[in-house]
Design a protein around this motif. Structure first.
Motif, mmCIF file in Angstrom:
data_model
loop_
_atom_site.group_PDB
_atom_site.id
_atom_site.type_symbol
_atom_site.label_atom_id
_atom_site.label_comp_id
_atom_site.label_asym_id
_atom_site.label_seq_id
_atom_site.Cartn_x
_atom_site.Cartn_y
_atom_site.Cartn_z
ATOM 1 N N LEU A 74 29.422 -38.011 -34.589
ATOM 2 C CA LEU A 74 30.490 -37.594 -33.688
ATOM 3 C C LEU A 74 31.687 -37.060 -34.471
ATOM 4 N N VAL A 75 31.957 -37.647 -35.634
ATOM 5 C CA VAL A 75 33.071 -37.178 -36.464
ATOM 6 C C VAL A 75 32.866 -35.717 -36.856
ATOM 7 N N LEU A 76 31.640 -35.362 -37.256
ATOM 8 C CA LEU A 76 31.335 -33.979 -37.626
ATOM 9 C C LEU A 76 31.530 -33.050 -36.436
ATOM 10 N N GLN A 77 31.120 -33.481 -35.265
ATOM 11 C CA GLN A 77 31.272 -32.664 -34.060
ATOM 12 C C GLN A 77 32.742 -32.434 -33.728
ATOM 13 N N MET A 78 33.581 -33.457 -33.914
ATOM 14 C CA MET A 78 35.011 -33.290 -33.683
ATOM 15 C C MET A 78 35.617 -32.266 -34.636
ATOM 16 N N ILE A 79 35.227 -32.350 -35.894
ATOM 17 C CA ILE A 79 35.756 -31.424 -36.899
ATOM 18 C C ILE A 79 35.344 -29.993 -36.577
ATOM 19 N N ILE A 80 34.078 -29.808 -36.175
ATOM 20 C CA ILE A 80 33.580 -28.462 -35.845
ATOM 21 C C ILE A 80 34.309 -27.903 -34.628
ATOM 22 N N VAL A 81 34.492 -28.730 -33.605
ATOM 23 C CA VAL A 81 35.167 -28.262 -32.391
ATOM 24 C C VAL A 81 36.625 -27.919 -32.677
ATOM 25 N N TYR A 82 37.279 -28.706 -33.543
ATOM 26 C CA TYR A 82 38.694 -28.472 -33.810
ATOM 27 C C TYR A 82 38.926 -27.275 -34.728
ATOM 28 N N TYR A 83 38.156 -27.208 -35.816
ATOM 29 C CA TYR A 83 38.380 -26.141 -36.792
ATOM 30 C C TYR A 83 37.523 -24.897 -36.533
ATOM 31 N N GLY A 84 36.406 -25.059 -35.842
ATOM 32 C CA GLY A 84 35.460 -23.967 -35.650
ATOM 33 C C GLY A 84 36.037 -22.717 -35.009
ATOM 34 N N PRO A 85 36.690 -22.824 -33.835
ATOM 35 C CA PRO A 85 37.204 -21.611 -33.183
ATOM 36 C C PRO A 85 38.173 -20.824 -34.057
ATOM 37 N N GLY A 86 39.059 -21.507 -34.765
ATOM 38 C CA GLY A 86 40.005 -20.819 -35.637
ATOM 39 C C GLY A 86 39.315 -20.094 -36.775
ATOM 40 N N LEU A 87 38.303 -20.736 -37.377
ATOM 41 C CA LEU A 87 37.574 -20.120 -38.477
ATOM 42 C C LEU A 87 36.783 -18.904 -38.002
ATOM 43 N N VAL A 88 36.164 -19.033 -36.820
ATOM 44 C CA VAL A 88 35.417 -17.905 -36.262
ATOM 45 C C VAL A 88 36.364 -16.749 -35.943
ATOM 46 N N GLY A 89 37.539 -17.081 -35.386
ATOM 47 C CA GLY A 89 38.522 -16.044 -35.070
ATOM 48 C C GLY A 89 39.006 -15.320 -36.309
ATOM 49 N N ASN A 90 39.267 -16.067 -37.392
ATOM 50 C CA ASN A 90 39.709 -15.447 -38.649
ATOM 51 C C ASN A 90 38.631 -14.541 -39.235
ATOM 52 N N TRP A 91 37.380 -14.998 -39.155
ATOM 53 C CA TRP A 91 36.267 -14.189 -39.647
ATOM 54 C C TRP A 91 36.151 -12.887 -38.859
ATOM 55 N N ALA A 92 36.289 -12.987 -37.536
ATOM 56 C CA ALA A 92 36.143 -11.799 -36.689
ATOM 57 C C ALA A 92 37.267 -10.799 -36.936
ATOM 58 N N GLN A 93 38.462 -11.296 -37.254
ATOM 59 C CA GLN A 93 39.588 -10.401 -37.485
ATOM 60 C C GLN A 93 39.423 -9.558 -38.751
ATOM 61 N N ASN A 94 38.601 -10.037 -39.670
ATOM 62 C CA ASN A 94 38.416 -9.327 -40.943
ATOM 63 C C ASN A 94 37.312 -8.272 -40.894
#
Length: 231
Positions: free
Chosen positions: A61-81
């Motif tokens: 569950l800890v891993l899932q929380m980290i992915i949900v919290y940081y995932g959207p921002g990381l995906v957004g940064n990747w898409a912007q590049n």
């Protein structure tokens, strides 16, 4: 000092209680939908649901929380590049970062919905097929058989495992501090770090014990009320 600690812990416990209620309110119905998908006769949907349940139950569950919290921002940064993005990539780039409590709530809801779905599935599949057939012989529609005959028996059978998962949920809310959500244990740790006091951290256990004790009494009462559903 005791009163100050108590007030601080109550403030932290309010977040714990809020996370518990949000998770339970959303995960119970979502788990039922997922269980229907995992029992579906439509093979792609069935295996999609089963694979999703396997992934969620098989990862922390800890891993899932980290992915949900940081995932959207990381995906957004990747898409912007990406140069010359299409509509889908532009949409990804618009993703922001989840607010901390929202991210924790989403992770908890998905995680517990998968666990609840397996409890639902086990309860539904434990009912003999003959009861469906008997209801249809009496002229009842399939939906009527499920809600009037099967569901009351399912509720009786799933209350013990469901109560166990719900009490586990109470204690799992302490994991929210991993992404800096202020809950009761974090409130207790604050006194240990700032004042060198250890007893406030142990004091947090009283909040969990009382809450779990109240839930245990409620579930025991519910089990007694459902004793007339046997089979």
């Amino acid at each position: 000092m005791f009163w100050e600690v108590t007030q601080t812990l109550v403030s932290g416990f309010a977040t714990t209680l809020k996370l518990f209620c949000v998770t339970l309110a959303a995960a119970l119905p979502l788990g039922l939908l997922i269980s229907f998908g995992s029992m579906s006769k439509f093979k792609p949907l069935k295996w999609l649901c089963k694979t999703f349940i396997w992934i969620i139950r098989g990862t922390p569950l800890v891993l899932q929380m980290i992915i949900v919290y940081y995932g959207p921002g990381l995906v957004g940064n990747w898409a912007q590049n990406i140069e010359n993005p299409n509509a889908f990539v532009t949409w990804l780039a618009s993703w922001g970062v989840f607010e901390r409590f929202t991210a924790v709530s989403v992770a908890f809801i998905i995680n517990y919905a998968c666990y609840f779905s397996e409890i639902y599935r086990g309860g539904i599949e434990s009912i003999p097929r003959g009861q469906y057939e008997a209801g249809q012989v009496l002229g009842m529609k399939r939906g009527q058989v499920f809600f009037r005959v099967v569901l009351p028996q399912v509720v009786k059978r799933i209350v013990p495992p469901m109560s166990n998962e719900i009490i586990t949920l109470v204690k799992d809310t302490s994991l929210a501090r991993i992404i800096s959500v202020y809950e009761v244990i974090w409130a207790g740790e604050k006194f240990m770090k700032l004042n060198g006091l250890l007893w406030p951290l142990f004091y947090t256990g009283a909040f969990y014990l009382v809450f779990c004790g109240v839930l245990t009494i409620l579930f025991n009462t519910l089990e007694k009320k459902l004793d007339y559903y046997r089979g």
